[in-house]
Design a protein around this motif. Structure first.
Motif, PDB file in Angstrom:
ATOM      1  N   GLU A  23       0.835  -1.194   0.000  1.00 29.18           N
ATOM      2  CA  GLU A  23       0.000   0.000   0.000  1.00 29.18           C
ATOM      3  C   GLU A  23       0.873   1.249   0.000  1.00 29.18           C
ATOM      4  O   GLU A  23       1.642   1.476   0.940  1.00 29.18           O
ATOM      5  N   VAL A  24       0.772   2.024  -1.064  1.00 30.54           N
ATOM      6  CA  VAL A  24       1.461   3.306  -1.173  1.00 30.54           C
ATOM      7  C   VAL A  24       0.494   4.312  -1.776  1.00 30.54           C
ATOM      8  O   VAL A  24      -0.595   3.964  -2.234  1.00 30.54           O
ATOM      9  N   ASN A  25       0.928   5.562  -1.786  1.00 28.68           N
ATOM     10  CA  ASN A  25       0.146   6.621  -2.395  1.00 28.68           C
ATOM     11  C   ASN A  25      -0.033   6.310  -3.887  1.00 28.68           C
ATOM     12  O   ASN A  25       0.926   5.967  -4.564  1.00 28.68           O
ATOM     13  N   PRO A  26      -1.259   6.430  -4.401  1.00 28.75           N
ATOM     14  CA  PRO A  26      -1.481   6.143  -5.826  1.00 28.75           C
ATOM     15  C   PRO A  26      -0.654   7.033  -6.758  1.00 28.75           C
ATOM     16  O   PRO A  26      -0.282   6.609  -7.846  1.00 28.75           O
ATOM     17  N   VAL A  27      -0.357   8.243  -6.321  1.00 27.51           N
ATOM     18  CA  VAL A  27       0.463   9.139  -7.151  1.00 27.51           C
ATOM     19  C   VAL A  27       1.872   8.562  -7.281  1.00 27.51           C
ATOM     20  O   VAL A  27       2.475   8.608  -8.363  1.00 27.51           O
ATOM     21  N   LEU A  28       2.404   7.997  -6.200  1.00 25.65           N
ATOM     22  CA  LEU A  28       3.724   7.372  -6.249  1.00 25.65           C
ATOM     23  C   LEU A  28       3.721   6.181  -7.197  1.00 25.65           C
ATOM     24  O   LEU A  28       4.630   6.019  -8.012  1.00 25.65           O
ATOM     25  N   ARG A  29       2.703   5.347  -7.115  1.00 23.17           N
ATOM     26  CA  ARG A  29       2.611   4.184  -7.995  1.00 23.17           C
ATOM     27  C   ARG A  29       2.513   4.618  -9.457  1.00 23.17           C
ATOM     28  O   ARG A  29       3.181   4.065 -10.333  1.00 23.17           O
TER      29      ARG A  29
END
Length: 61
Positions: A23-29
Motif C-alpha cells: 500500500e502506497v500513495n497512488p500518485v507514487l505508484r
C-alpha cells in the motif's frame, strides 16, 4: 556481494509496489509506472540508435 543483495531487495520492493501488493500513495505508484515506461522507451531508442550506427558502419565496409 552485499551490494547485489541490496539491488535485488530494491527490485523486489519496486515490483511489489508496482504490482499493488504494498500500500502506497497512488500518485507514487503512477509515477513509478511512468518512470518504468520511460526507461523502456529509452532502451528501445538506444537499441534503434545502435542499429542505425551498425548499419552505417557496415555500409562503409
Amino acid at each position: 556481494m552485499m551490494a547485489l543483495v541490496w539491488v535485488i531487495d530494491l527490485v523486489v520492493t519496486i515490483v511489489k509496489i508496482l504490482g499493488g501488493r504494498t500500500e502506497v500513495n497512488p500518485v507514487l505508484r503512477f509515477g513509478m509506472w511512468i518512470a518504468v515506461l520511460c526507461a523502456f522507451v529509452l532502451g528501445l531508442a538506444a537499441v534503434a540508435g545502435l542499429v542505425v550506427l551498425l548499419n552505417h558502419w557496415l555500409s562503409t565496409l
